[in-house]
Design a protein around this motif. Structure first.
Motif, mmCIF file in Angstrom:
data_model
loop_
_atom_site.group_PDB
_atom_site.id
_atom_site.type_symbol
_atom_site.label_atom_id
_atom_site.label_comp_id
_atom_site.label_asym_id
_atom_site.label_seq_id
_atom_site.Cartn_x
_atom_site.Cartn_y
_atom_site.Cartn_z
ATOM 1 N N LEU A 9 0.051 -1.082 -0.103
ATOM 2 C CA LEU A 9 0.024 -0.084 -0.091
ATOM 3 C C LEU A 9 1.027 1.837 0.021
ATOM 4 C CD1 LEU A 9 -2.759 -0.748 2.080
ATOM 5 C CD2 LEU A 9 -3.091 -0.458 -0.211
ATOM 6 N N LEU A 10 1.884 1.032 0.777
ATOM 7 C CA LEU A 10 2.669 2.534 0.719
ATOM 8 C C LEU A 10 3.861 3.397 -0.519
ATOM 9 C CD1 LEU A 10 4.565 1.418 3.815
ATOM 10 C CD2 LEU A 10 2.397 3.223 4.072
ATOM 11 N N LEU A 11 3.183 1.803 -1.735
ATOM 12 C CA LEU A 11 4.039 2.213 -2.523
ATOM 13 C C LEU A 11 3.647 2.468 -4.080
ATOM 14 C CD1 LEU A 11 7.150 0.035 -2.481
ATOM 15 C CD2 LEU A 11 7.171 2.577 -2.193
ATOM 16 N N THR A 12 2.146 2.777 -3.678
ATOM 17 C CA THR A 12 0.046 1.864 -4.901
ATOM 18 C C THR A 12 -0.220 3.062 -5.217
ATOM 19 O OG1 THR A 12 -1.503 1.295 -2.905
ATOM 20 C CG2 THR A 12 0.177 -0.301 -4.161
ATOM 21 N N GLY A 211 5.994 -6.830 -9.146
ATOM 22 C CA GLY A 211 5.231 -5.848 -10.376
ATOM 23 C C GLY A 211 4.253 -5.073 -8.866
ATOM 24 N N PHE A 212 4.648 -5.908 -7.287
ATOM 25 C CA PHE A 212 4.116 -5.370 -6.193
ATOM 26 C C PHE A 212 4.127 -4.434 -5.715
ATOM 27 C CE2 PHE A 212 0.621 -8.568 -5.191
ATOM 28 C CZ PHE A 212 0.651 -9.574 -6.174
ATOM 29 N N SER A 221 5.281 2.714 -15.876
ATOM 30 C CA SER A 221 6.533 1.712 -15.097
ATOM 31 C C SER A 221 6.341 0.631 -16.180
ATOM 32 C CB SER A 221 5.536 1.012 -13.471
ATOM 33 O OG SER A 221 6.843 0.513 -13.068
ATOM 34 N N LEU A 222 7.776 0.423 -16.485
ATOM 35 C CA LEU A 222 7.960 -0.525 -17.202
ATOM 36 C C LEU A 222 7.480 -1.863 -16.847
ATOM 37 C CD1 LEU A 222 8.598 -2.432 -20.017
ATOM 38 C CD2 LEU A 222 11.367 -1.863 -19.355
ATOM 39 N N ALA A 227 4.921 -6.912 -15.523
ATOM 40 C CA ALA A 227 3.449 -7.915 -14.446
ATOM 41 C C ALA A 227 2.938 -8.025 -14.653
ATOM 42 C CB ALA A 227 4.295 -6.964 -12.747
ATOM 43 N N ILE A 228 1.652 -7.322 -15.628
ATOM 44 C CA ILE A 228 0.383 -7.701 -15.955
ATOM 45 C C ILE A 228 0.648 -8.586 -16.973
ATOM 46 C CG2 ILE A 228 -1.235 -6.526 -16.814
ATOM 47 C CD1 ILE A 228 -1.359 -5.664 -14.000
#
Length: 477
Positions: A9-12, A211-212, A221-222, A227-228
């Protein structure tokens, strides 16, 4: 699973969320309930709050610099403003237990919708209410001590042995541990043994996991875009497995794994869709893959840095090997005869804290200690801060497995979370780590190949994936 995702959460949260949240939440005048006294704290700069202080603090070698500074100033429950939202932080073990145990009554899990892009909207992490209780119970029923004893232990022992047989010279322990835990999880969920297909799937999973820890904006973001794309390939592969297993089931072929349990758990004439099953499997693979492997790695690092603990652990496992012989697989009675190993496991879980804590949101006004948490407030229960608190554990930031010989009090110890969302694989993780340590210390000696330090953001891990030089011991099979 929840512990693995929480600090994500702290990065999203993207910038627009920072602005919206600051305008609508950070101003206390927007709350009609001004008589409530929230925990003390500071909200920092407009829009960004104390976000920059938090990120920069965790670049140090101190495991809890951000929380330590605020606990010293405000106490163990305080208010801050990070990533677009006022958030109440708790470094208090009693408060953390209260928050976790009141899931669904006073608090609910709170994660951004972007997480569903990687774990899937039908993942255990994002479920709520009765459906979450049903699926959590199902997961626990397939990873409890009886199932491990009767079915899973033999696979754990076999797969650990298989991987260790290939070890030679310099290895990156983190990478090797991830291979082991992925194969164990895949066997438990789908009855699939290691093969080229499983190794290819693991490589795709590595991209998903990366990707998390990125801002979830594929255009910028590459890593997140990869990740997707990797998740799409993973789900396609799992859809093929699910469809084939449904056909096998129609032919009367029955396997004893989580997928079979999902097929058997259909009720009220409503079957789980393939999409629901695949999302569920994806989230369980993520949960079993990274956290357990990191714990394995850190256990070895802590033992290497504490020779007296390693010597006592070796003595315990040499006695087991002498009693039954090196060629025989470990059995449940062997696992239960590892008291010092369990001390090592506990202490590794306590001091490593792979994920710092869990997020909740208050669904009503909640009184905690002398404060009131207003309805809608984001709350972060810091398990790591409680585990490393000097009031809870003597010399709390020192690896000391012997402390667990003196106390069985677990009131301040919650490595797997708590309440209705306690990690359902907690018993399985302990057994896997114990079996791994048994075969490691009885088959190898090792030294650290180079200095490698711990980092604590966004999760606890070693900076260089912990390279070691291994030498095989003379073991008569």
């Amino acid at each position: 699973m929840e512990l693995f995702i929480s600090f994500f959460l702290l990065l999203t949260l993207p910038l627009f969320t920072l602005i919206i949240r600051y305008i609508t939440v950070s101003n206390p005048n927007n709350n009609n309930n001004n008589k409530l006294r929230p925990p003390p704290g500071a909200t920092g700069l407009p829009f960004i709050g104390e976000t920059l202080q938090l990120i920069s603090a965790y670049k140090t070698e101190n495991p809890e610099p951000f929380i330590d500074a605020r606990v010293a100033k405000y106490g163990t429950v305080f208010t801050t403003h990070v990533f677009g939202e006022r958030t109440v932080f708790s470094a208090d073990a009693e408060t953390n237990r209260f928050i976790l145990q009141n899931e669904g009554r006073l608090f609910e899990s709170s994660y951004p919708s972007s997480i569903a892009n990687l774990v899937g909207k039908h993942s255990l992490l994002l479920m709520r209410g009765s459906f979450h209780r049903r699926m959590h119970s199902l997961t626990m029923s397939f990873a409890n001590s009886t199932i491990i004893k009767d079915h899973l232990l033999v696979d754990i022992d076999r797969l650990v042995r298989r991987n260790l047989e290939m070890w030679t010279g310099r290895i990156l322990l983190m990478d090797e541990a991830k291979k082991i835990t992925f194969e164990l999880t895949l066997k438990q969920l789908l009855s699939i043994d290691p093969c080229e297909w499983s190794e290819n799937l693991r490589k795709e999973y590595m991209l998903v996991i990366e990707g998390f820890f990125c801002i979830p904006l594929p255009f910028f973001s590459l890593t997140y875009r990869r990740a997707i794309q990797a998740r799409k390939r993973v789900t396609e592969a799992l859809h093929l497995v699910v469809r084939e297993r449904r056909l096998e089931r129609e032919r009367g072929v029955k396997k004893n794994d989580m997928l079979a349990a999902l097929f058997d758990n259909d009720c009220d004439d409503v079957m789980f869709s393939d999409d629901e099953i695949v999302d569920f499997l994806v989230s369980l693979l993520v949960a079993g893959y990274d956290t357990t492997s990191t714990t394995m790695t850190l256990a070895v690092k802590f033992l290497t840095d504490t020779p007296s603990a390693l010597a006592q652990l070796k003595e315990e496992h040499e006695e087991i090997r002498a009693r039954k012989g090196a060629s025989l697989a470990l059995e449940w009675d062997d696992y239960k005869s590892m008291p010092f190993t369990q001390c090592v496991v506990n202490e590794t879980l306590r001091i490593s804290n792979i994920i710092s804590g869990v997020f909740r949101r208050a669904i009503t006004d909640v009184r905690i200690k002398d404060y009131m948490i207003p309805k809608g407030s984001k709350v972060f229960a810091s398990l790591r801060a409680a585990h490393l608190g000097q009031d809870n554990f003597e010399n709390a930031r020192v690896f000391n497995p012997w402390r667990w010989q003196k106390t069985s009090d677990s009131t301040n110890f919650m490595p797997f979370g708590g309440g209705p969302r306690r990690c359902p694989g907690h018993d399985l993780a302990r057994v896997a780590l114990s079996v791994f340590l048994h075969h490691l210390v009885t088959r190898f000696s090792w030294v650290a190949a180079e200095d490698d330090k711990l980092v604590f953001f966004p999760t606890t891990r070693t900076q260089k994936r912990y390279p070691i030089m291994v030498q095989r011991r003379n073991v008569v099979e």
